[in-house]
Motif scaffolding. Sequence first.
Motif, PDB file in Angstrom:
ATOM      1  N   SER A   1       0.852  -1.187   0.000  1.00 13.93           N
ATOM      2  CA  SER A   1       0.000   0.000   0.000  1.00 13.93           C
ATOM      3  C   SER A   1       0.890   1.239   0.000  1.00 13.93           C
ATOM      4  CB  SER A   1      -0.899   0.012   1.233  1.00 13.93           C
ATOM      5  OG  SER A   1      -0.130   0.252   2.403  1.00 13.93           O
ATOM      6  N   ASN A   2       0.364   2.332  -0.464  1.00 18.15           N
ATOM      7  CA  ASN A   2       1.117   3.577  -0.488  1.00 18.15           C
ATOM      8  C   ASN A   2       1.552   3.950   0.937  1.00 18.15           C
ATOM      9  OD1 ASN A   2       2.278   5.692  -1.910  1.00 18.15           O
ATOM     10  ND2 ASN A   2       0.523   7.025  -1.605  1.00 18.15           N
TER      11      ASN A   2
ATOM     12  N   GLN B   1       4.315   3.850  -8.145  1.00 14.63           N
ATOM     13  CA  GLN B   1       3.549   3.560  -9.350  1.00 14.63           C
ATOM     14  C   GLN B   1       2.728   2.310  -9.107  1.00 14.63           C
ATOM     15  OE1 GLN B   1       5.823   3.460 -12.948  1.00 14.63           O
ATOM     16  NE2 GLN B   1       7.062   5.228 -12.374  1.00 14.63           N
ATOM     17  N   VAL B   2       1.629   2.178  -9.807  1.00 18.51           N
ATOM     18  CA  VAL B   2       0.766   1.014  -9.642  1.00 18.51           C
ATOM     19  C   VAL B   2       1.538  -0.237 -10.026  1.00 18.51           C
ATOM     20  CG1 VAL B   2      -1.359  -0.116 -10.396  1.00 18.51           C
ATOM     21  CG2 VAL B   2      -1.316   2.363 -10.060  1.00 18.51           C
ATOM     22  N   ALA B   3       1.514  -1.226  -9.151  1.00 20.80           N
ATOM     23  CA  ALA B   3       2.209  -2.488  -9.408  1.00 20.80           C
ATOM     24  C   ALA B   3       1.445  -3.287 -10.463  1.00 20.80           C
ATOM     25  CB  ALA B   3       2.324  -3.301  -8.117  1.00 20.80           C
TER      26      ALA B   3
ATOM     27  N   SER C   1      -1.644  -6.127  -9.952  1.00 23.07           N
ATOM     28  CA  SER C   1      -1.991  -5.932  -8.553  1.00 23.07           C
ATOM     29  C   SER C   1      -3.488  -6.125  -8.348  1.00 23.07           C
ATOM     30  CB  SER C   1      -1.580  -4.526  -8.100  1.00 23.07           C
ATOM     31  OG  SER C   1      -2.046  -4.279  -6.806  1.00 23.07           O
TER      32      SER C   1
ATOM     33  N   LYS D   1      -4.752  -3.035  -5.759  1.00 21.27           N
ATOM     34  CA  LYS D   1      -4.301  -1.674  -6.070  1.00 21.27           C
ATOM     35  C   LYS D   1      -3.008  -1.331  -5.341  1.00 21.27           C
ATOM     36  CE  LYS D   1      -8.121  -0.731  -8.354  1.00 21.27           C
ATOM     37  NZ  LYS D   1      -8.242  -1.102  -9.689  1.00 21.27           N
ATOM     38  N   GLU D   2      -2.079  -2.280  -5.311  1.00 25.24           N
ATOM     39  CA  GLU D   2      -0.791  -2.034  -4.675  1.00 25.24           C
ATOM     40  C   GLU D   2       0.056  -1.125  -5.548  1.00 25.24           C
ATOM     41  OE1 GLU D   2       0.218  -5.979  -2.135  1.00 25.24           O
ATOM     42  OE2 GLU D   2       0.386  -6.144  -4.310  1.00 25.24           O
ATOM     43  N   VAL D   3       0.999  -0.450  -4.909  1.00 27.38           N
ATOM     44  CA  VAL D   3       1.952   0.384  -5.622  1.00 27.38           C
ATOM     45  C   VAL D   3       3.349  -0.152  -5.365  1.00 27.38           C
ATOM     46  CG1 VAL D   3       0.503   2.447  -5.608  1.00 27.38           C
ATOM     47  CG2 VAL D   3       2.096   2.045  -3.729  1.00 27.38           C
TER      48      VAL D   3
END
Length: 79
Positions: free
Chosen positions: A32-33, A58-60, A63, A66-68
């Motif tokens: 997560s951010n 950046q968006v993984a 994912s 919605k992981e970054v």
Amino acid sequence: MADEFISNTPDFNNPSSSSPNRESVKILLIGSNRGINSIIYWLHRLGFAEVTAWSKPQVAPNSEHKEVMSITVKQVTVD
């Protein structure tokens, strides 16, 4: 796309920063951010890397939650 992701990190593929005993190692955080920022600041307090040495999150890829991701590059001495 990978070049854009790591272009903000220092010493990536920089021949002037390499020597026979040194190599670049990439450290990648995915989560997560909020979690990534927590680890980045924790590593900064430990003296591992400056906060500004990490790429912008950046968006993984692939994912589900919605992981970054964020990356930095460190130069290490190898024997």
